[in-house]
Design an enzyme around this catalytic site. Sequence first.
Site, short mmCIF file in Angstrom:
data_model
loop_
_atom_site.label_atom_id
_atom_site.label_comp_id
_atom_site.label_asym_id
_atom_site.label_seq_id
_atom_site.Cartn_x
_atom_site.Cartn_y
_atom_site.Cartn_z
N ILE A 31 0.82 -1.21 0.00
CA ILE A 31 0.00 0.00 0.00
C ILE A 31 0.86 1.27 0.00
CG2 ILE A 31 -0.24 0.35 2.51
CD1 ILE A 31 -3.30 0.58 1.98
N HIS A 100 5.94 -12.06 5.89
CA HIS A 100 5.84 -11.55 4.52
C HIS A 100 7.23 -11.30 3.96
CE1 HIS A 100 5.59 -8.15 7.31
NE2 HIS A 100 6.28 -7.46 6.41
#
Length: 114
Positions: A31, A100
């Site tokens: 994002i 991640h």
Amino acid sequence: MSDTIFSKIINRELPADIVYEDDQLLAFRDINPQAPVHVLVIPKAEIATVNDIEAGQAELIGKMVLAAQKIAADEGIADDGYRLVFNCNQHGCQVVFHLHMHLLGGKQLRGLAG
Ligand code: 5GP
């Protein structure tokens, strides 16, 4: 492990720009991108940090790298190159506690010193 933003993305409770998915993995654009290509590759399994990876999950982690390899090719950055990064805990600047791997590329990246 508590529910994270990434669990919500896996469960489609939050939107994300998904670029890859299979039964074990999801990958979506960050994002707040730090490079023209900035994708996060995550396992669907809830693993909080690199410290929590177990020996039996070695194949899963390998699949994350292979997914990144495919995404880099799809994004057209494989030949120029890219960076794969896992941040772990405070000194690694980890803020989301669902494992991640960052895939960064699309420009000349600079040194790792932080
Ligand atoms: P970390 O510092 O934990 O390694 O990186 C977490 C990353 O997740 C950051 O680069 C941040 O921009 C990204 N991120 C945080 N919240 C969201 C979100 O809701 N959606 C997406 N796509 N990325 C997020």
